[in-house]
Design a protein around this motif. Structure first.
Motif, PDB file in Angstrom:
ATOM      1  N   LEU A   1       0.813  -1.218   0.000  1.00 45.37           N
ATOM      2  CA  LEU A   1       0.000   0.000   0.000  1.00 45.37           C
ATOM      3  C   LEU A   1       0.838   1.256   0.000  1.00 45.37           C
ATOM      4  O   LEU A   1       0.361   2.331  -0.327  1.00 45.37           O
ATOM      5  CB  LEU A   1      -0.930  -0.007   1.212  1.00 45.37           C
ATOM      6  CG  LEU A   1      -2.027  -1.045   1.028  1.00 45.37           C
ATOM      7  CD1 LEU A   1      -2.044  -2.025   2.128  1.00 45.37           C
ATOM      8  CD2 LEU A   1      -3.336  -0.361   0.808  1.00 45.37           C
ATOM      9  N   VAL A   2       2.094   1.119   0.392  1.00 48.93           N
ATOM     10  CA  VAL A   2       2.945   2.304   0.459  1.00 48.93           C
ATOM     11  C   VAL A   2       3.503   2.627  -0.926  1.00 48.93           C
ATOM     12  O   VAL A   2       3.533   3.765  -1.352  1.00 48.93           O
ATOM     13  CB  VAL A   2       4.080   2.090   1.475  1.00 48.93           C
ATOM     14  CG1 VAL A   2       4.923   3.331   1.590  1.00 48.93           C
ATOM     15  CG2 VAL A   2       3.503   1.712   2.827  1.00 48.93           C
TER      16      VAL A   2
ATOM     17  N   LEU B   1       6.115  -0.962   6.169  1.00 42.39           N
ATOM     18  CA  LEU B   1       4.819  -1.609   6.349  1.00 42.39           C
ATOM     19  C   LEU B   1       4.792  -2.969   5.648  1.00 42.39           C
ATOM     20  O   LEU B   1       4.245  -3.937   6.167  1.00 42.39           O
ATOM     21  CB  LEU B   1       3.702  -0.710   5.807  1.00 42.39           C
ATOM     22  CG  LEU B   1       2.291  -1.279   5.929  1.00 42.39           C
ATOM     23  CD1 LEU B   1       1.899  -1.420   7.384  1.00 42.39           C
ATOM     24  CD2 LEU B   1       1.291  -0.400   5.206  1.00 42.39           C
TER      25      LEU B   1
ATOM     26  N   ASP C   1       6.500  -5.427   7.820  1.00 40.92           N
ATOM     27  CA  ASP C   1       5.610  -5.784   8.931  1.00 40.92           C
ATOM     28  C   ASP C   1       4.542  -6.765   8.467  1.00 40.92           C
ATOM     29  O   ASP C   1       4.233  -7.739   9.152  1.00 40.92           O
ATOM     30  CB  ASP C   1       4.901  -4.540   9.482  1.00 40.92           C
ATOM     31  CG  ASP C   1       5.845  -3.710  10.342  1.00 40.92           C
ATOM     32  OD1 ASP C   1       6.989  -4.156  10.529  1.00 40.92           O
ATOM     33  OD2 ASP C   1       5.433  -2.638  10.787  1.00 40.92           O
ATOM     34  N   LEU C   2       3.967  -6.476   7.307  1.00 40.40           N
ATOM     35  CA  LEU C   2       2.874  -7.322   6.821  1.00 40.40           C
ATOM     36  C   LEU C   2       3.395  -8.710   6.438  1.00 40.40           C
ATOM     37  O   LEU C   2       2.720  -9.715   6.662  1.00 40.40           O
ATOM     38  CB  LEU C   2       2.166  -6.669   5.634  1.00 40.40           C
ATOM     39  CG  LEU C   2       1.271  -5.482   6.016  1.00 40.40           C
ATOM     40  CD1 LEU C   2       0.696  -4.817   4.782  1.00 40.40           C
ATOM     41  CD2 LEU C   2       0.141  -5.916   6.941  1.00 40.40           C
TER      42      LEU C   2
ATOM     43  N   GLN D   1       3.725 -10.551   9.487  1.00 47.90           N
ATOM     44  CA  GLN D   1       2.387 -10.927   9.921  1.00 47.90           C
ATOM     45  C   GLN D   1       1.937 -12.195   9.173  1.00 47.90           C
ATOM     46  O   GLN D   1       1.426 -13.134   9.777  1.00 47.90           O
ATOM     47  CB  GLN D   1       1.447  -9.754   9.611  1.00 47.90           C
ATOM     48  CG  GLN D   1       0.088  -9.851  10.204  1.00 47.90           C
ATOM     49  CD  GLN D   1       0.150  -9.833  11.709  1.00 47.90           C
ATOM     50  OE1 GLN D   1       1.025  -9.210  12.280  1.00 47.90           O
ATOM     51  NE2 GLN D   1      -0.749 -10.537  12.344  1.00 47.90           N
TER      52      GLN D   1
ATOM     53  N   VAL E   1      -7.809  -8.292   3.356  1.00 53.48           N
ATOM     54  CA  VAL E   1      -8.936  -7.591   2.736  1.00 53.48           C
ATOM     55  C   VAL E   1      -9.772  -6.864   3.787  1.00 53.48           C
ATOM     56  O   VAL E   1     -10.244  -5.751   3.561  1.00 53.48           O
ATOM     57  CB  VAL E   1      -9.801  -8.569   1.915  1.00 53.48           C
ATOM     58  CG1 VAL E   1     -11.086  -7.901   1.456  1.00 53.48           C
ATOM     59  CG2 VAL E   1      -9.022  -9.069   0.713  1.00 53.48           C
ATOM     60  N   ALA E   2      -9.919  -7.485   4.981  1.00 52.61           N
ATOM     61  CA  ALA E   2     -10.701  -6.868   6.041  1.00 52.61           C
ATOM     62  C   ALA E   2     -10.078  -5.529   6.448  1.00 52.61           C
ATOM     63  O   ALA E   2     -10.771  -4.627   6.904  1.00 52.61           O
ATOM     64  CB  ALA E   2     -10.770  -7.795   7.249  1.00 52.61           C
ATOM     65  N   ARG E   3      -8.770  -5.400   6.303  1.00 55.56           N
ATOM     66  CA  ARG E   3      -8.089  -4.175   6.733  1.00 55.56           C
ATOM     67  C   ARG E   3      -7.885  -3.170   5.614  1.00 55.56           C
ATOM     68  O   ARG E   3      -8.006  -1.966   5.812  1.00 55.56           O
ATOM     69  CB  ARG E   3      -6.742  -4.530   7.358  1.00 55.56           C
ATOM     70  CG  ARG E   3      -6.920  -5.096   8.748  1.00 55.56           C
ATOM     71  CD  ARG E   3      -5.758  -5.939   9.183  1.00 55.56           C
ATOM     72  NE  ARG E   3      -6.005  -6.457  10.514  1.00 55.56           N
ATOM     73  CZ  ARG E   3      -6.845  -7.423  10.803  1.00 55.56           C
ATOM     74  NH1 ARG E   3      -7.547  -7.986   9.835  1.00 55.56           N
ATOM     75  NH2 ARG E   3      -7.024  -7.819  12.034  1.00 55.56           N
ATOM     76  N   TYR E   4      -7.529  -3.672   4.444  1.00 55.43           N
ATOM     77  CA  TYR E   4      -7.143  -2.751   3.373  1.00 55.43           C
ATOM     78  C   TYR E   4      -8.087  -2.799   2.172  1.00 55.43           C
ATOM     79  O   TYR E   4      -7.873  -2.078   1.206  1.00 55.43           O
ATOM     80  CB  TYR E   4      -5.711  -3.048   2.929  1.00 55.43           C
ATOM     81  CG  TYR E   4      -4.712  -2.936   4.055  1.00 55.43           C
ATOM     82  CD1 TYR E   4      -4.322  -1.681   4.521  1.00 55.43           C
ATOM     83  CD2 TYR E   4      -4.195  -4.062   4.676  1.00 55.43           C
ATOM     84  CE1 TYR E   4      -3.424  -1.560   5.570  1.00 55.43           C
ATOM     85  CE2 TYR E   4      -3.296  -3.944   5.721  1.00 55.43           C
ATOM     86  CZ  TYR E   4      -2.912  -2.694   6.156  1.00 55.43           C
ATOM     87  OH  TYR E   4      -2.039  -2.588   7.196  1.00 55.43           O
ATOM     88  N   GLY E   5      -9.082  -3.661   2.202  1.00 55.94           N
ATOM     89  CA  GLY E   5     -10.039  -3.714   1.099  1.00 55.94           C
ATOM     90  C   GLY E   5      -9.537  -4.568  -0.063  1.00 55.94           C
ATOM     91  O   GLY E   5      -8.409  -5.036  -0.058  1.00 55.94           O
TER      92      GLY E   5
ATOM     93  N   PHE F   1      -8.569  -3.722  -2.671  1.00 56.17           N
ATOM     94  CA  PHE F   1      -7.469  -3.032  -3.318  1.00 56.17           C
ATOM     95  C   PHE F   1      -6.136  -3.751  -3.112  1.00 56.17           C
ATOM     96  O   PHE F   1      -5.246  -3.667  -3.949  1.00 56.17           O
ATOM     97  CB  PHE F   1      -7.400  -1.614  -2.750  1.00 56.17           C
ATOM     98  CG  PHE F   1      -6.450  -0.725  -3.457  1.00 56.17           C
ATOM     99  CD1 PHE F   1      -6.771  -0.189  -4.686  1.00 56.17           C
ATOM    100  CD2 PHE F   1      -5.223  -0.426  -2.894  1.00 56.17           C
ATOM    101  CE1 PHE F   1      -5.888   0.644  -5.335  1.00 56.17           C
ATOM    102  CE2 PHE F   1      -4.334   0.412  -3.549  1.00 56.17           C
ATOM    103  CZ  PHE F   1      -4.669   0.949  -4.770  1.00 56.17           C
TER     104      PHE F   1
END
Lengths: 155, 173
Positions: free
Chosen positions: A44-45, A58, A61-62, A65, A84-88, A90
């Motif tokens: 996303l960055v 990030l 980190d992900l 995770q 998807v629950a966090r970032y959609g 996208f």
């Protein structure tokens, strides 16, 4: 002696530097799975990179995770849902087919259909406008003469 | 008719490009809007012995602002938040994201503290739960703990006045 010790320390510190990514060595199969899954997730960055390719904070980190969730026995689908629950949608490079992504999936085919339709209409209208022109007997004779290699000029 | 075809094509392209250029690709629609804010229990930045949980905030409309001392854009919105906090319209809680404890305290000391409290998310786990990807981020959360609005990037006076405040007033009813 002192020099040898210094050299040894230098070499050892070098080894310390080389061991930057310890996770890959631990469990190649897991790492393989992490890379495979994160290759399908968008960072996303830096949005034109996948999570697997990105070294953004990030993204790291992900990836950690993802790794820890895989160790905990989560399936790829679980982890995908988590993201998807966090970032959609996208974050997915392969987004699901649903109402909000309809244009994304069907758009190219709709455009292709429109193009084909336009082409058909154009070709039909052209065929209609191309009226076959009948030659008059005079013109016919001239054409024949031209084909035989004579000058077609009518005197 | 044929003469105007190139013009028509140009106009259609121009409209699409204008819309496309106007969009901000960094603004990812959050799937969290309308959902209950992810629960957390995090230590207070200024009093690490105590912690704050999402349950403590039930019953009020509040702003969650994600910030960090390393975040340049946070400085940009900081005066706006400071001024807004003085008006006492909505409580702002800070989520100090992936920061060093001392740096964060120093930053607040230097630039002023608009937050009722700041909580420390050192490893960024709560940030991930909130889908944080570009600090600063700002959330408006209602009485039932549902996220109503999210802003990625610095908050401006316009956003506060035109988006956050009207929505908050409605939520406070």
């Amino acid at each position: 002696m002192k020099f040898a010790a210094a050299l040894l320390l230098l070499v050892l510190s070098g080894i310390g530097l080389v061991r930057e990514a310890p996770n890959a060595a631990d469990d190649p199969a897991l790492e393989n799975r992490v890379m495979k899954l994160t290759a399908d997730l968008r960072c996303l960055v830096c949005q034109n990179q996948s999570l697997a390719d990105s070294h953004a904070d990030l993204a790291i980190d992900l990836k950690n995770q993802v790794r820890s969730q895989m160790r905990a026995g989560k399936t790829d689908a679980d982890i995908r849902n988590y993201m998807v629950a966090r970032y959609g949608d996208f974050v997915l490079y392969d987004p699901p087919f649903k109402a909000s992504t309809l244009l994304l999936w069907a758009g190219p085919f709709a455009l292709l259909g429109l193009g084909l339709l336009g082409l058909t209409v154009y070709l039909r209208s052209r065929r209609r406008s191309l009226v076959e022109t009948e030659l008059t007997p005079d013109e016919h004779a001239r054409a024949q003469a031209l084909l035989r290699g004579e000058s077609g000029k009518s005197q | 008719m044929k003469r105007f075809l190139p013009l028509a094509i140009f106009l259609v392209l121009a409209i699409f490009l204008a819309v496309g250029l106007g969009l901000n690709p960094r603004e990812v629609p959050s799937p969290l809007i309308g959902k209950v804010a992810p629960a957390f229990r995090l230590p207070l930045l200024q009093d690490p012995g105590r912690s704050l949980t999402t349950d403590d905030l039930k019953g009020k409309v509040w702003i969650l602002n994600v910030w960090a001392s390393w975040c340049v854009a946070c400085l940009e919105e900081h005066p706006v938040l400071l001024q807004f906090s003085k008006a006492n319209l909505l409580p702002i809680y800070g989520l100090n994201y992936k920061d060093k404890h001392e740096d964060a305290l120093k930053w607040l000391g230097k630039h002023g503290n608009p937050y009722v409290m700041s909580i420390e998310d050192g490893d960024g786990r709560v940030g991930i739960d909130y889908g944080v990807y570009g600090v600063p981020e700002t959330y408006l959360i209602d009485r039932n703990g549902v996220i109503r609005y999210k802003r990625v990037g610095p908050v401006t006076v316009e956003i506060l006045q035109e988006k956050i405040l009207p929505l908050a007033k409605q939520l406070q009813g």
